[in-house]
Design an enzyme around this catalytic site. Structure first.
Site, mmCIF file in Angstrom:
data_model
loop_
_atom_site.group_PDB
_atom_site.id
_atom_site.type_symbol
_atom_site.label_atom_id
_atom_site.label_comp_id
_atom_site.label_asym_id
_atom_site.label_seq_id
_atom_site.Cartn_x
_atom_site.Cartn_y
_atom_site.Cartn_z
ATOM 1 N N SER A 106 0.830 -1.197 0.000
ATOM 2 C CA SER A 106 0.000 0.000 0.000
ATOM 3 C C SER A 106 0.878 1.267 0.000
ATOM 4 O O SER A 106 1.777 1.372 -0.827
ATOM 5 C CB SER A 106 -0.934 -0.075 1.215
ATOM 6 O OG SER A 106 -1.945 0.867 1.135
ATOM 7 N N ASP A 223 -10.168 -4.700 -4.407
ATOM 8 C CA ASP A 223 -9.333 -4.127 -3.355
ATOM 9 C C ASP A 223 -10.140 -3.258 -2.384
ATOM 10 O O ASP A 223 -10.023 -3.373 -1.175
ATOM 11 C CB ASP A 223 -8.221 -3.306 -4.011
ATOM 12 C CG ASP A 223 -7.271 -2.703 -3.007
ATOM 13 O OD1 ASP A 223 -6.248 -3.330 -2.712
ATOM 14 O OD2 ASP A 223 -7.564 -1.602 -2.493
ATOM 15 N N HIS A 278 -8.369 -5.112 0.310
ATOM 16 C CA HIS A 278 -7.088 -4.433 0.530
ATOM 17 C C HIS A 278 -6.231 -5.055 1.641
ATOM 18 O O HIS A 278 -5.075 -5.379 1.415
ATOM 19 C CB HIS A 278 -7.325 -2.953 0.812
ATOM 20 C CG HIS A 278 -6.059 -2.144 0.789
ATOM 21 N ND1 HIS A 278 -5.274 -2.036 -0.349
ATOM 22 C CD2 HIS A 278 -5.415 -1.434 1.748
ATOM 23 C CE1 HIS A 278 -4.221 -1.286 -0.079
ATOM 24 N NE2 HIS A 278 -4.278 -0.911 1.188
#
Ligand SMILES: *[C@@H]1O[C@H](CO)[C@@H](O)[C@H](O)[C@H]1NC(C)=O
Ligand SMILES: *[C@@H]1O[C@H](CO)[C@@H](O)[C@H](O)[C@H]1NC(C)=O
Length: 297
Positions: A106, A223, A278
């Site tokens: 990320s 995600d 995610h």
């Protein structure tokens, strides 16, 4: 006088030589150390599953999750974090003459991108970018609500694209497609890193980045945080919020920071998985075994 001295020293020398050969042998046979950089509002704790997976398939791999800017501290400015992570990174790399691998999640993917661009003699072999907003972020997500509770994506640019806003990490890669000139002028991190706003260090940054042997880009449509999700593969919105995929991006076509070169060199691996949220990317075994495992040798 000299000869006896040499004779006296030689057993030690021989021992050192043997030790050196032994160590080299160990390094050649062993797996390269893996350095993990965490994402926004998380820390080392979240990566124990990934470390476990790595050691299961590659026993003995030294895995380090850098314990810096955890949790709320991950909102500190990106350039400041890059400096901190670079110190930790350098001290691990110094002990790994045969190179290391970087796995960055990320926001951490952007920290690693910057770190690689600014390290002239790094020895990173594989750089795995695990669902990172590599071309920026523009979306109403739970993270945005946590940081800016009363703000929707349409209004964030008012706050982000100035000196005060740029002190918050999210703003450093906030890429509002409807306010391109404000982004180009007011963003002090991503616009420089990706060469959206040209600058003098671009050539050196590109060369440094190109030292990696493999770029692995991982992301997918479910995600739920990275918006658009194609940003995990350097794609992004145009001003009508249509997706322009990586190879049609101007920075790719101009090869501003080395992406096209990595692609033509055959050193880019793109992995798309649906059905992964995610925060599950780093612990999903299917993702690990199909996209990551083979590059961490
Ligand atoms: C790409 O190259 C063109 C032509 O040289 C130039 O006008 C443009 O500013 C460049 N864009 C980027 C993002 O580097
Ligand atoms: C793990 O990844 C697979 C393959 O993409 C996906 O189908 C599955 O839903 C994922 N599981 C979790 C818990 O994320």
């Amino acid at each position: 006088m000299k000869t006896p001295q040499i004779i006296r020293e030689s057993p030690v020398l021989l021992l050192q030589l043997q030790l050196l050969l032994l160590l080299t042998g160990v390094c050649i046979d062993g797996y390269k150390p893996v350095i993990i950089v965490h994402g926004i509002l998380d820390g080392p704790k979240q990566f124990s599953t990934l470390a476990f997976h790595i050691n299961k398939v590659h026993p003995g791999t030294e895995v380090t999750v850098i314990d810096l800017y955890d949790s709320w501290a991950s909102l500190e400015p990106m350039w400041k974090q890059v400096q901190g992570f670079k110190k930790a990174f350098d001290s691990i790399v110094q002990k790994a003459p045969d190179g290391v691998h970087l796995v960055c999640f990320s926001q951490g993917g952007l920290i690693c991108r910057a770190l690689l661009s600014m390290a002239p003699d790094h020895n990173v072999h594989t750089f795995v970018s695990l669902s990172s907003p590599l071309a920026g972020q523009y979306g109403d997500t739970e993270y945005l609500r946590k940081v800016f509770p009363d703000c929707t994506k349409k209004l964030v640019f008012h706050f982000c694209y100035n000196r005060v806003g740029q002190k918050v990490s999210i703003c450093n890669y906030w890429n509002d497609p409807h306010h391109r000139p404000r982004y180009l002028q007011g963003n002090s991190f991503l616009a420089m890193l990706n060469g959206d706003r040209p600058h003098n260090d671009m050539k050196a940054w590109r060369e440094n980045f190109l030292r990696i042997k493999k770029l692995v880009l991982i992301g997918g449509p479910d995600d739920g945080v990275i918006t658009p999700w194609q940003s995990s593969h350097f794609g992004f919105y145009d001003s009508d919020e249509n997706i322009v995929e990586m190879r049609n991006q101007e920075t790719y076509k101009n090869d501003t920071f080395g992406l096209k070169m990595l692609d033509t060199r055959g050193d880019m691996s793109v992995c798309v998985h649906s059905g992964v949220k995610h925060i599950q990317w780093h612990s999903n075994y299917t993702v690990f075994s199909t996209c990551i495992e083979k590059w961490l040798t």
